[in-house]
Design an enzyme around this catalytic site. Sequence first.
Site, PDB file in Angstrom:
ATOM      1  N   SER A 459       9.547  43.091  -6.411  1.00 41.75           N
ATOM      2  CA  SER A 459      10.188  43.881  -6.858  1.00 41.75           C
ATOM      3  C   SER A 459       9.819  45.482  -6.242  1.00 41.75           C
ATOM      4  O   SER A 459      10.744  46.704  -6.454  1.00 41.75           O
ATOM      5  CB  SER A 459       9.293  44.466  -8.758  1.00 41.75           C
ATOM      6  OG  SER A 459       7.726  44.699  -7.913  1.00 41.75           O
ATOM      7  N   LYS A 502       4.494  49.320 -15.541  1.00 42.04           N
ATOM      8  CA  LYS A 502       5.215  50.149 -14.595  1.00 42.04           C
ATOM      9  C   LYS A 502       5.134  51.607 -14.888  1.00 42.04           C
ATOM     10  O   LYS A 502       5.444  52.664 -14.536  1.00 42.04           O
ATOM     11  CB  LYS A 502       6.226  49.604 -13.857  1.00 42.04           C
ATOM     12  CG  LYS A 502       6.030  47.779 -12.802  1.00 42.04           C
ATOM     13  CD  LYS A 502       7.252  47.644 -12.925  1.00 42.04           C
ATOM     14  CE  LYS A 502       6.590  46.341 -11.681  1.00 42.04           C
ATOM     15  NZ  LYS A 502       7.846  45.557 -11.385  1.00 42.04           N
TER      16      LYS A 502
END
Length: 581
Positions: A459, A502
């Site tokens: 990611s 996140k």
Amino acid sequence: MEKTQKEYYLREQLKAIQKELGEKDERQAEADELREKIAKAKLPKEVEEKAIREVDRLEKMPPMVAEATVVRNYLEWLLALPWHKTTKDRINIKLAEEILDEDHYGLQKVKERIIEYLAIRKLANKMKGPIICFVGPPGVGKTSLAKSVARALERKFIRMSLGGVRDEAEIRGHRRTYVGALPGRIIQGMRQAGTKNPVFLLDEIDKMSSDFRGDPSSALLEVLDPEQNSNFSDHFIEATFDLSNVMFITTANTLHTIPRPLLDRMEVIHISGYTEEEKVKIAEKYLMPKQIKNHGLKNEQLKVSEGTLLRLIREYTRESGVRNLEREIAALCRKTATKVVKENVQGITIEADKLNDFLGVPRYRFGIAAKSPEIGAATGLAWTEVGGDVLTIEVTVFPGTGKLMLTGKLGDVMKESAQAGFSYIRSVAKILAIPEDFHQKNDVHVHIPEGAIPKDGPSAGITMATALASALSFRAVRSDVAMTGEITLRGKVLPVGGIKEKVLAARRAGITTVILPKDNKKDLEDIPAGVRQDLKFIFVEHMDEVLANALVPAAPAFKPDYVNVPISLGDMPGLQTTADL
């Protein structure tokens, strides 16, 4: 022979006398008592026949034979199991909602699923028990949620921990030929419950392992299959037991260690970590009152403001759940109790700036956004077991022979992402006004700080590519932008996981714009509305869109010479900010 014959005659005479007096010998009395119990127990037909056969065997055995003990133990288990006994479900949806809200804050999806189950139970009585798997980090309330389900349904609650179980016999039991044989823990749990329809919690299902004694996860396949578990077979009982009315709930921290066939039989419900706002509410509503009561204090003796709790969560705990938060609150209660007893203080109010006096120096720091745009440094978003975090990816370029160095204790997948990002930047060097031979005359070093912490996953792909593009094109990266996404060699941006955690980390760090893969747009539903309003989201499909939104526009006349010009503003005389360019 004469002595043996004499004993035989005497025994026969004793039997005749007992019969005359209406008394029975010990073996026969025991056998008759067992037959009476079997008749009252109303066992299933095949189990009843098996039990009567065992009683007949027991009657013929000498009392002190070891086998007699095994048979007695077996009959005791058959008679103790709840073959027909059930408890009546309390199907009151409104009350169930109240109980779930009373015990747990948030967790809306999980509560919805439980209410759906109750609604179906009200309409269809014959529905087979579902197998639900709660997956989430430690301390988010998976085990206590199962207890709340049992309380809402008014069912018996049985918990079985599977952590470290590596023997198939733990699930299926031992055969009676073994000394000290017992049924498996599923049948033991059913005996303990005393009903056919308890809520049965299989805790830590992801912590099972296997060795030479068999694979317990394979033995669980039959238990957790609604099509098969109506005929569950235990090696000790040697008769099928119906588990179809049991509501099985399993818990796990991760899914990747659960065997695929077992996972396929369960309905997975993901429980993500709590947001800071949720933790504050949980502390105020549940943890503070509980710990104040446990420490013998009164509510007015300890006051903790919301700001203090927020600082406590940010600087003294790092977790997705609330276990450590509860420990820190317990520490505050202990300090308060000491002051109340020692100094005869009536009450204490703890403000955020005084927290150090009670708990010492802060243990953790959370990532904060850079104050100004920087060249060669991009802000990425990471998912960890304790929630989300922001991390700065740094790139520096210096004269060399074309090496790409990667540091920061990166895993294989992350290294490959960096390689893919580097290859993509090389392929579009001309478009970004980067000399096409830069890789022959320069070395590139990519570093992710906090080098002692292992990092892995794809990611950070677009973040590393952005930092590379920034360092090589000498264009600064916006400090108010954070990003996450996987990159392909052709520059496509692929979706990643952990979006909720996140995004919460980005907001906490002071980020105002978050760049996400377009395919992750659906994940915004999981993010609280208040958080969504505070942030601007940009959804991208290609790396070109990332660079267009993340890089500060370059001065058109500026063309760096990578061999002679240092790639750091601080080293260039007269240039202090990107505006000076």
